[in-house]
Design a protein around this motif. Structure first.
Motif, short mmCIF file in Angstrom:
data_model
loop_
_atom_site.label_atom_id
_atom_site.label_comp_id
_atom_site.label_asym_id
_atom_site.label_seq_id
_atom_site.Cartn_x
_atom_site.Cartn_y
_atom_site.Cartn_z
N GLU A 178 77.48 17.87 34.38
CA GLU A 178 78.84 18.38 34.26
C GLU A 178 79.76 17.34 33.63
O GLU A 178 79.40 16.17 33.48
CB GLU A 178 79.37 18.78 35.65
CG GLU A 178 78.59 19.90 36.32
CD GLU A 178 78.73 21.23 35.59
OE1 GLU A 178 79.76 21.41 34.90
OE2 GLU A 178 77.82 22.06 35.70
N ASP A 179 80.96 17.78 33.27
CA ASP A 179 81.95 16.88 32.67
C ASP A 179 82.28 15.73 33.62
O ASP A 179 82.43 15.95 34.82
CB ASP A 179 83.23 17.67 32.35
CG ASP A 179 84.20 16.84 31.53
OD1 ASP A 179 85.05 16.17 32.15
OD2 ASP A 179 84.12 16.87 30.30
N PRO A 180 82.37 14.49 33.12
CA PRO A 180 82.68 13.34 34.00
C PRO A 180 83.95 13.51 34.81
O PRO A 180 84.01 13.06 35.95
CB PRO A 180 82.80 12.17 33.01
CG PRO A 180 81.96 12.56 31.84
CD PRO A 180 82.09 14.05 31.73
N ILE A 181 84.95 14.15 34.23
CA ILE A 181 86.20 14.37 34.97
C ILE A 181 85.95 15.25 36.20
O ILE A 181 86.51 15.02 37.27
CB ILE A 181 87.27 15.01 34.07
CG1 ILE A 181 87.64 14.06 32.93
CG2 ILE A 181 88.51 15.36 34.87
CD1 ILE A 181 88.24 12.75 33.39
N SER A 182 85.09 16.24 36.02
CA SER A 182 84.76 17.12 37.15
C SER A 182 84.09 16.35 38.27
O SER A 182 84.37 16.55 39.46
CB SER A 182 83.86 18.27 36.68
OG SER A 182 84.49 19.03 35.69
N ILE A 183 83.19 15.44 37.91
CA ILE A 183 82.49 14.64 38.91
C ILE A 183 83.45 13.70 39.61
O ILE A 183 83.38 13.50 40.84
CB ILE A 183 81.34 13.85 38.25
CG1 ILE A 183 80.33 14.83 37.63
CG2 ILE A 183 80.64 12.97 39.28
CD1 ILE A 183 79.21 14.17 36.88
N ILE A 184 84.39 13.10 38.86
CA ILE A 184 85.40 12.23 39.47
C ILE A 184 86.23 13.01 40.47
O ILE A 184 86.50 12.53 41.59
CB ILE A 184 86.29 11.61 38.38
CG1 ILE A 184 85.51 10.55 37.60
CG2 ILE A 184 87.55 10.99 38.99
CD1 ILE A 184 86.27 9.97 36.43
N MET A 185 86.63 14.23 40.11
CA MET A 185 87.41 15.05 41.04
C MET A 185 86.62 15.40 42.29
O MET A 185 87.18 15.48 43.39
CB MET A 185 87.88 16.33 40.34
CG MET A 185 88.85 16.10 39.19
SD MET A 185 90.29 15.13 39.67
CE MET A 185 91.05 16.22 40.87
N VAL A 186 85.31 15.57 42.13
CA VAL A 186 84.47 15.85 43.30
C VAL A 186 84.45 14.65 44.24
O VAL A 186 84.53 14.81 45.47
CB VAL A 186 83.03 16.21 42.85
CG1 VAL A 186 82.06 16.16 44.03
CG2 VAL A 186 83.01 17.59 42.23
N THR A 187 84.37 13.43 43.70
CA THR A 187 84.36 12.25 44.57
C THR A 187 85.72 12.05 45.25
O THR A 187 85.79 11.58 46.38
CB THR A 187 83.99 10.98 43.78
OG1 THR A 187 84.97 10.71 42.79
CG2 THR A 187 82.63 11.14 43.13
N ILE A 188 86.80 12.43 44.56
CA ILE A 188 88.13 12.37 45.19
C ILE A 188 88.20 13.38 46.33
O ILE A 188 88.70 13.08 47.43
CB ILE A 188 89.24 12.63 44.16
CG1 ILE A 188 89.29 11.48 43.14
CG2 ILE A 188 90.60 12.79 44.84
CD1 ILE A 188 90.27 11.72 42.01
N GLY A 189 87.67 14.58 46.09
CA GLY A 189 87.61 15.57 47.16
C GLY A 189 86.73 15.11 48.31
O GLY A 189 87.05 15.35 49.49
N LEU A 190 85.63 14.42 47.99
CA LEU A 190 84.75 13.89 49.03
C LEU A 190 85.49 12.87 49.88
O LEU A 190 85.33 12.84 51.12
CB LEU A 190 83.52 13.24 48.38
CG LEU A 190 82.56 12.50 49.31
CD1 LEU A 190 81.94 13.45 50.31
CD2 LEU A 190 81.48 11.79 48.48
N ALA A 191 86.31 12.03 49.24
CA ALA A 191 87.09 11.03 49.99
C ALA A 191 88.02 11.73 50.99
O ALA A 191 88.13 11.31 52.15
CB ALA A 191 87.90 10.17 49.02
N MET A 192 88.69 12.77 50.54
CA MET A 192 89.59 13.51 51.43
C MET A 192 88.82 14.17 52.56
O MET A 192 89.27 14.19 53.72
CB MET A 192 90.36 14.56 50.63
CG MET A 192 91.29 13.97 49.59
SD MET A 192 92.17 15.25 48.65
CE MET A 192 93.17 14.23 47.55
N LEU A 193 87.64 14.71 52.25
CA LEU A 193 86.82 15.36 53.27
C LEU A 193 86.37 14.38 54.34
O LEU A 193 86.47 14.66 55.55
CB LEU A 193 85.62 16.02 52.60
CG LEU A 193 84.57 16.63 53.56
CD1 LEU A 193 85.19 17.76 54.36
CD2 LEU A 193 83.35 17.12 52.79
N LEU A 194 85.88 13.21 53.92
CA LEU A 194 85.40 12.22 54.88
C LEU A 194 86.53 11.73 55.78
O LEU A 194 86.35 11.58 57.00
CB LEU A 194 84.77 11.04 54.14
CG LEU A 194 83.47 11.33 53.37
CD1 LEU A 194 83.01 10.09 52.63
CD2 LEU A 194 82.38 11.83 54.32
#
Length: 290
Positions: free
Chosen positions: A90-106
């Protein structure tokens, strides 16, 4: 002289913890190309895993550490398998947004179970002091430096001597070539996330022992970004140099100039390095021809 030695000890201890946290960041980036914005939250999870095993479950300290390492490994593998692996290609920006969402989830998971009130636990390291050249230095800070040095040395030997470490380096250099040699790239991806979670666990436990088990641990993890930009996104030795440099710089600025300035100086360094040497001091320069 006494002030200098105290700031030196505090700066080296902070820098050692930053190097451990940044090591996980670099591992993930080298192996998978993912910029993990949840690295600070991995430290937070590590600290609360130790608190849960030691204080809530009442396990012995050594057993709690082992349980925490196993749990951190499982968390890292699950994150890679369930969240990051479906994003391959997937697009790198999409992956970055997923890791930001992961940070909020954790962070939300920690707040859901423990709230935002700081938790207390017995000291992992001795809290006494020793006299060095007329300065009184805290023993726990000195032990943090020693523990981090041992862990970083172990990781370095793992990468240079072990079969899996060499495979990780091969995948980081060229995934297609590694696959032709029979290396499972997916397994290496999972291993990189597992090792990153373990290094974050150790960093989180040490940081919580020096301060407290609270949400500020994740905020401390934000300084990982100046560290990896300074040392190089793909350089393991660079994380050590970068961590120690940022830790010492922050403490000396706080001690000799202004504590308020010390909170922003790492990000000033980040901007300057990006302007002068975008790939960091030890990062690999990549030139793309079009």
């Amino acid at each position: 002289m006494s002030t200098f030695l105290n700031l030196l000890a505090y700066g080296l201890a902070d820098g050692a913890i930053l190097a451990l946290a940044a090591l996980g960041f670099v591992l993930i980036y080298k192996a998978t190309g993912v910029i993990n914005f949840a690295q600070g939250e991995f430290l937070l999870i590590g600290a609360y895993l130790m608190y849960t095993a030691w204080v809530v479950l009442g396990l012995p300290m050594v057993v709690s550490v082992l349980v925490g390492i196993v749990a951190a490994t499982v968390v890292g593998v699950l994150v890679e398998r369930l969240i990051l692996r479906p994003m391959v290609g997937e697009d790198p920006i999409s992956i970055i947004m997923v890791t930001i969402g992961l940070a909020m989830l954790l962070k939300a998971v920690v707040q859901m179970f423990y709230g935002t009130t700081p938790r207390s636990q017995p000291a992992v390291l001795p809290t006494g002091s020793v006299s060095v050249l007329g300065a009184t230095l805290p023993v726990n800070r000195l032990l943090v430096i020693l523990i981090a040095a041992v862990v970083l040395t172990a990781f370095t030997l793992f990468f240079s001597r072990s079969k899996h470490g060499i495979a990780m380096r091969a995948v980081a250099d060229d995934q297609q070539a590694a696959m032709t040699m029979g290396i499972s790239v997916r397994r290496i991806f999972a291993l990189s996330w597992a090792l990153a979670a373990v290094s974050a666990f150790i960093a989180g436990v040490l940081l919580a022992d020096l301060s407290a088990v609270d949400q500020n641990i994740a905020a401390f993890g934000l300084m990982v970004f100046p560290v990896v930009i300074l040392g190089g996104l793909d350089s393991v030795p660079g994380t050590i140099i970068g961590g120690l440099t940022i830790g010492l710089l922050t403490q000396f600025v706080s001690g000799y100039l202004d504590p308020g300035l010390a909170t922003v100086i790492p990000y000033v360094v980040l901007v300057l390095i990006l302007l002068v040497k975008p790939y960091g001091l030890f990062g690999e320069t990549r030139i793309e021809r079009v």
